[in-house]
Structure formats: C-alpha cells, structure tokens
Design an enzyme around this catalytic site. Sequence first.
Site, PDB file in Angstrom:
ATOM      1  N   ASP A   9       0.854  -1.194   0.000  1.00  0.00           N
ATOM      2  CA  ASP A   9       0.000   0.000   0.000  1.00  0.00           C
ATOM      3  C   ASP A   9       0.882   1.234   0.000  1.00  0.00           C
ATOM      4  O   ASP A   9       1.806   1.351   0.823  1.00  0.00           O
ATOM      5  CB  ASP A   9      -0.909   0.015   1.230  1.00  0.00           C
ATOM      6  N   ASP A 131     -15.578  -2.930  -0.107  1.00  0.00           N
ATOM      7  CA  ASP A 131     -15.112  -2.727   1.262  1.00  0.00           C
ATOM      8  C   ASP A 131     -16.297  -2.338   2.131  1.00  0.00           C
ATOM      9  O   ASP A 131     -17.036  -1.400   1.799  1.00  0.00           O
ATOM     10  CB  ASP A 131     -14.049  -1.631   1.297  1.00  0.00           C
TER      11      ASP A 131
END
Length: 234
Positions: A9, A131
């Site tokens: 990330d 998500d």
Amino acid sequence: MLKLWPAIDLIEGQSVRLTEGQYETSEKMPTSAEESIARYSQYDSVDRIHIVDLIGAKNQSTVESNYIESLIRRTDKPVEVGGGIRSEDALRAYFSAGVDYCIVGTKAIQEPKWLEQMSHLFPGKIYVSVDAYNRMIKVNGWIDETDLDLIEFAQTIAHYPIGGIIYTDISKDGKMSGPNFETTELLVRAVDIPVIASGGIRHQDDLKQLESIGVHAAIVGKAAHQPSFWEGLE
C-alpha cells in the site's frame, strides 16, 4: 490451494499500512516497496502481488501510477493495481504499462453499468473491491458511506465477466485480529465467482481457514512484513 497475494500500500512512494482505512493511522512499513516486491517475488507460494495507490483512492485519480510502473518492472510475478481507477483511459494506461489486473472500487459500485462495460472490454482482467463495515459498503477510500449491502451488491455484479470480488471488512483491516470468516463465507456462498479475502489476516492458520470456506485467494498486508508469517512457505 489458496492463492497468496501480499499487499503493498502506497502513500507518496512509501510502503504503509492503515488501520480501519483511516489515513491518520498511516504506519510506515519496515521495508520499502522495492524491498518488499523483491522479497515477495522469491516465493513460489506468492501467486500475485497486490499494489494499492491509497492517495489515488482518496483523490479519485491514479496519483502513484508512474511509481507503480517502476515497481512492476522489478518482478516477474503477475501484479494487480488499485486505487483511483475511474475511467477506461486509466485502465488502458495501466494495462499498457504491464499491469496484469486492475482493481476498481468506487466507480464500479456507484456506476455498475460502467463496470459492466469495462468488464466486457477487459474480461477477467478487472477485480471489484467491495469494502464494508458491518456489511454496509463504503467508498472513496473508505471515507463515504453508502446504503448498499455487501452481499446484495455482490450478487448484482456476479454475472459480469470480472476476475472476482475482493472483500475487505474495514473493521478488521490493519488490526491483525483475524478476518471476518462468517461474512466472507456468506459471500462465497452467495456468488459463483472467485472471492478474495482481505483484512485482518494474521498467520497461516487464517489462510487455512479461509481455504476451508472456499475463498479463492488472500491478500496479506501487515502480517506479510513479519518473518514468522513466511516460515515453512516456499
């Protein structure tokens, strides 16, 4: 065998992890993105490398695209990239740069017709990141809430020619407290396409349990930076 996709990330070229998707919790990882991609590439058990442009997800644009292009040249493993991909041009740019798969989230959730069109243009190459917090989907880098239920939404897109659905339980992400096995299993049973689990994975026992409920692959973030996670893996 469950497929293993370690995650990198990115925020401003730094390899980081967030907790529950909160940007103010950003924690710099002990190894750089370059070091991580080199290490992950050594393992036969790593089927793919997962890279996310976190600021891109927040700002709705592919902020780290040039840096990501430099990273993918450092590995022979397939790479998937997500974060801020909101257009056909962005998809084409990443595919032209050598990215193997692209992850779309907010745009796909807010405009399923666009997702349908893109999935037919690039069949099997697009994964949808869904998500959720308590099954309610969040978008724009997990900042904005929706009234969409994870399972119901997944069922509406499961017939598109997408590669699969990446499910992250936001309440688990970055905490290394274990995945949400119950909701993940509900999702696996609700759709006939691959489900990829993300968020909270701690160790190989979690991987075994995810495999037992029919998960196709696991995205591993913070745990992948711990040597103990890799013990016994080749």
